[in-house]
Design a protein around this motif. Structure first.
Motif, PDB file in Angstrom:
ATOM      1  N   MET A 146       1.141  -0.974  -0.039  1.00  0.00           N
ATOM      2  CA  MET A 146       0.012  -0.109   0.022  1.00  0.00           C
ATOM      3  C   MET A 146       0.949   1.339  -0.051  1.00  0.00           C
ATOM      4  SD  MET A 146      -3.079  -0.854   2.548  1.00  0.00           S
ATOM      5  CE  MET A 146      -4.205  -2.413   2.276  1.00  0.00           C
ATOM      6  N   ARG A 147       1.833   1.493   0.634  1.00  0.00           N
ATOM      7  CA  ARG A 147       2.653   2.366   0.966  1.00  0.00           C
ATOM      8  C   ARG A 147       3.383   2.668  -0.465  1.00  0.00           C
ATOM      9  NH1 ARG A 147       6.706   2.193   5.963  1.00  0.00           N
ATOM     10  NH2 ARG A 147       6.732   4.427   5.488  1.00  0.00           N
ATOM     11  N   GLY A 148       3.913   1.567  -1.228  1.00  0.00           N
ATOM     12  CA  GLY A 148       4.638   1.612  -2.227  1.00  0.00           C
ATOM     13  C   GLY A 148       3.863   2.256  -3.545  1.00  0.00           C
ATOM     14  N   ARG A 149       2.757   1.887  -3.473  1.00  0.00           N
ATOM     15  CA  ARG A 149       1.761   2.294  -4.318  1.00  0.00           C
ATOM     16  C   ARG A 149       0.916   3.524  -4.143  1.00  0.00           C
ATOM     17  NH1 ARG A 149      -3.791   1.668  -3.667  1.00  0.00           N
ATOM     18  NH2 ARG A 149      -4.119   1.565  -6.066  1.00  0.00           N
ATOM     19  N   GLY A 150       1.357   4.119  -3.143  1.00  0.00           N
ATOM     20  CA  GLY A 150       0.698   5.557  -2.663  1.00  0.00           C
ATOM     21  C   GLY A 150      -0.424   5.435  -1.976  1.00  0.00           C
ATOM     22  N   GLY A 151      -1.078   4.510  -1.546  1.00  0.00           N
ATOM     23  CA  GLY A 151      -2.310   4.338  -0.724  1.00  0.00           C
ATOM     24  C   GLY A 151      -3.049   3.106  -0.739  1.00  0.00           C
ATOM     25  N   GLY A 152      -4.043   2.924   0.154  1.00  0.00           N
ATOM     26  CA  GLY A 152      -4.443   1.839   0.485  1.00  0.00           C
ATOM     27  C   GLY A 152      -5.594   1.823   1.568  1.00  0.00           C
ATOM     28  N   VAL A 153      -6.380   0.951   1.795  1.00  0.00           N
ATOM     29  CA  VAL A 153      -7.385   1.112   2.855  1.00  0.00           C
ATOM     30  C   VAL A 153      -7.444  -0.221   3.772  1.00  0.00           C
ATOM     31  CG1 VAL A 153      -9.971   1.427   3.417  1.00  0.00           C
ATOM     32  CG2 VAL A 153      -8.925   2.245   1.214  1.00  0.00           C
ATOM     33  N   ILE A 154      -7.466  -0.272   5.055  1.00  0.00           N
ATOM     34  CA  ILE A 154      -7.356  -1.142   6.018  1.00  0.00           C
ATOM     35  C   ILE A 154      -8.961  -0.928   6.973  1.00  0.00           C
ATOM     36  CG2 ILE A 154      -6.543  -2.536   7.917  1.00  0.00           C
ATOM     37  CD1 ILE A 154      -3.823  -1.522   6.630  1.00  0.00           C
ATOM     38  N   VAL A 155      -9.774  -2.025   6.687  1.00  0.00           N
ATOM     39  CA  VAL A 155     -11.050  -1.755   7.179  1.00  0.00           C
ATOM     40  C   VAL A 155     -10.904  -2.934   8.255  1.00  0.00           C
ATOM     41  CG1 VAL A 155     -13.493  -1.909   7.268  1.00  0.00           C
ATOM     42  CG2 VAL A 155     -12.361  -0.824   5.250  1.00  0.00           C
ATOM     43  N   SER A 156     -11.338  -2.807   9.513  1.00  0.00           N
ATOM     44  CA  SER A 156     -11.072  -3.732  10.762  1.00  0.00           C
ATOM     45  C   SER A 156     -12.178  -3.936  11.416  1.00  0.00           C
ATOM     46  CB  SER A 156      -9.960  -3.579  11.544  1.00  0.00           C
ATOM     47  OG  SER A 156      -8.785  -3.722  10.861  1.00  0.00           O
ATOM     48  N   MET A 157     -13.272  -4.939  11.475  1.00  0.00           N
ATOM     49  CA  MET A 157     -14.113  -5.178  12.298  1.00  0.00           C
ATOM     50  C   MET A 157     -13.792  -4.776  13.987  1.00  0.00           C
ATOM     51  SD  MET A 157     -16.378  -5.332   9.794  1.00  0.00           S
ATOM     52  CE  MET A 157     -16.382  -5.865   8.331  1.00  0.00           C
ATOM     53  N   SER A 158     -14.805  -3.926  14.415  1.00  0.00           N
ATOM     54  CA  SER A 158     -14.692  -3.997  15.959  1.00  0.00           C
ATOM     55  C   SER A 158     -16.018  -4.360  16.357  1.00  0.00           C
ATOM     56  CB  SER A 158     -14.242  -2.456  16.349  1.00  0.00           C
ATOM     57  OG  SER A 158     -14.207  -2.557  17.714  1.00  0.00           O
ATOM     58  N   SER A 159     -16.485  -4.060  17.622  1.00  0.00           N
ATOM     59  CA  SER A 159     -17.718  -3.995  18.236  1.00  0.00           C
ATOM     60  C   SER A 159     -18.000  -3.103  19.227  1.00  0.00           C
ATOM     61  CB  SER A 159     -17.290  -5.458  18.873  1.00  0.00           C
ATOM     62  OG  SER A 159     -18.774  -5.849  19.644  1.00  0.00           O
ATOM     63  N   VAL A 160     -19.350  -2.975  19.510  1.00  0.00           N
ATOM     64  CA  VAL A 160     -19.875  -2.520  20.719  1.00  0.00           C
ATOM     65  C   VAL A 160     -19.258  -2.895  21.947  1.00  0.00           C
ATOM     66  CG1 VAL A 160     -22.091  -1.678  19.526  1.00  0.00           C
ATOM     67  CG2 VAL A 160     -21.917  -3.692  21.137  1.00  0.00           C
ATOM     68  N   ASN A 161     -18.774  -4.105  22.036  1.00  0.00           N
ATOM     69  CA  ASN A 161     -18.185  -4.609  23.190  1.00  0.00           C
ATOM     70  C   ASN A 161     -16.808  -3.875  23.322  1.00  0.00           C
ATOM     71  OD1 ASN A 161     -19.917  -6.758  22.189  1.00  0.00           O
ATOM     72  ND2 ASN A 161     -18.882  -7.978  23.686  1.00  0.00           N
ATOM     73  N   ALA A 162     -16.225  -3.073  22.404  1.00  0.00           N
ATOM     74  CA  ALA A 162     -14.867  -2.437  22.852  1.00  0.00           C
ATOM     75  C   ALA A 162     -15.287  -1.178  23.628  1.00  0.00           C
ATOM     76  CB  ALA A 162     -14.325  -2.142  21.497  1.00  0.00           C
ATOM     77  N   HIS A 163     -16.452  -0.889  23.858  1.00  0.00           N
ATOM     78  CA  HIS A 163     -16.950   0.427  24.363  1.00  0.00           C
ATOM     79  C   HIS A 163     -17.662   0.472  25.603  1.00  0.00           C
ATOM     80  CE1 HIS A 163     -15.828   2.943  20.633  1.00  0.00           C
ATOM     81  NE2 HIS A 163     -15.955   1.647  20.269  1.00  0.00           N
ATOM     82  N   GLN A 164     -18.445  -0.695  25.599  1.00  0.00           N
ATOM     83  CA  GLN A 164     -19.426  -1.158  26.763  1.00  0.00           C
ATOM     84  C   GLN A 164     -19.390  -2.612  27.264  1.00  0.00           C
ATOM     85  OE1 GLN A 164     -23.280   0.493  26.740  1.00  0.00           O
ATOM     86  NE2 GLN A 164     -22.810   2.089  25.427  1.00  0.00           N
ATOM     87  N   TYR A 165     -19.512  -2.936  28.420  1.00  0.00           N
ATOM     88  CA  TYR A 165     -19.689  -4.219  28.817  1.00  0.00           C
ATOM     89  C   TYR A 165     -21.006  -5.001  28.244  1.00  0.00           C
ATOM     90  CZ  TYR A 165     -19.608  -8.592  31.336  1.00  0.00           C
ATOM     91  OH  TYR A 165     -19.765  -9.857  31.809  1.00  0.00           O
TER      92      TYR A 165
END
Length: 270
Positions: free
Chosen positions: A122-141
């Protein structure tokens, strides 16, 4: 080229189907479940635009080999979707170290390994996108302590990548997902408790749980140029769950919010 992990699962399948609607899309679908990948490929019509990779993305050597093949055969990965996840439904005291490590590996280590392997191209070609799944669990119990801790770390890692590699044109975005109904585990839970979906829907302002297609639509947007100024953040897709606790508000007010709103709307009509 776009690489999607956890492709054989419910959300992964929806993402793959959604992205394949673009006739120019080329996908590398990754999952440990080889049979699930073959079934997904059949449902996608056996397109020449799809590559199947049965890989354990918690294994450093396997991931390095995967991305090396992607570079040699397909030109490299321009969009990485870290979708794979795994969780045991157990408390902290019931989670032994081996099961803790297993969940951390699938949820967090895989994001680290895949992102680390994708970034040089990605850096070599001048860009890219990384989408990672998170969760409401990261914010509340909401239970699942190991899974929740790993998802919180995924969000931190997302911010770090966005800041450090933003000057190289790389965007990193996390998606904070609420309860999504998929087959498999949810089918079993419904068999044990037929009212569970209806009961859980009451916690959500929109009064429904999410679908894999809801998530797939957001993934498609975030991975596209239409989201070119979005990076280093977590976009919540949770049906309003974290906007507030409607049931608690009902208890505090002493009567259902819906009734209060109806009275307020009609009160000025005399």
């Amino acid at each position: 080229m776009l690489l999607l992990t956890g492709a054989a699962g419910g959300i992964g399948r929806a993402i793959a189907h959604r992205l394949m609607q673009d006739p120019s899309a080329a996908l590398i679908l990754v999952d440990r479940d080889e049979a699930g990948l073959r079934d997904l490929d059949d449902r996608l019509g056996g397109s020449s635009r799809v590559r199947l990779e049965a890989v354990d993305i918690t294994d450093e050597e396997a991931v390095s080999a995967l991305f090396a093949r992607a570079a040699a055969e397909w030109g490299g990965v321009d969009v990485l979707i870290n979708n794979a996840a795994y969780a045991y439904d157990e408390s902290l005291l019931d989670t032994d170290p081996a099961r803790w490590d297993e969940q951390i590996a699938v949820v967090l280590r895989s994001v680290y390994l895949c992102s680390r392997a994708a970034l040089p191209h990605m850096r070599g070609r001048g860009g890219g996108v990384i989408v990672s799944m998170s969760s409401v669990n990261a914010h509340q119990y909401f239970g699942n302590e190991a899974y929740s801790a790993a998802k919180a770390a995924v969000e931190s890692l997302t911010r770090s990548m966005a800041v450090r590699y933003g000057p190289d044109g790389v965007r990193a975005v996390a998606l904070g997902i609420g309860t999504v109904i998929t087959s498999g585990a949810w089918q079993r839970r419904q068999e044990q408790d037929p009212q569970i979906i209806e009961r859980m829907s009451g916690w959500y302002p929109l009064r429904r749980l999410g679908t894999p297609d809801d998530v797939a639509a957001l993934v498609e947007f975030v991975a596209s140029d239409a989201a070119s100024w979005i990076t280093g953040t977590t976009l919540m897709i949770d049906g309003g769950l974290q906007a507030g606790n409607a049931r608690l508000a009902d208890d505090v007010l002493g009567f259902p919010q819906e009734s209060a709103l109806r009275e307020r709307a009609t009160g000025d009509r005399g």
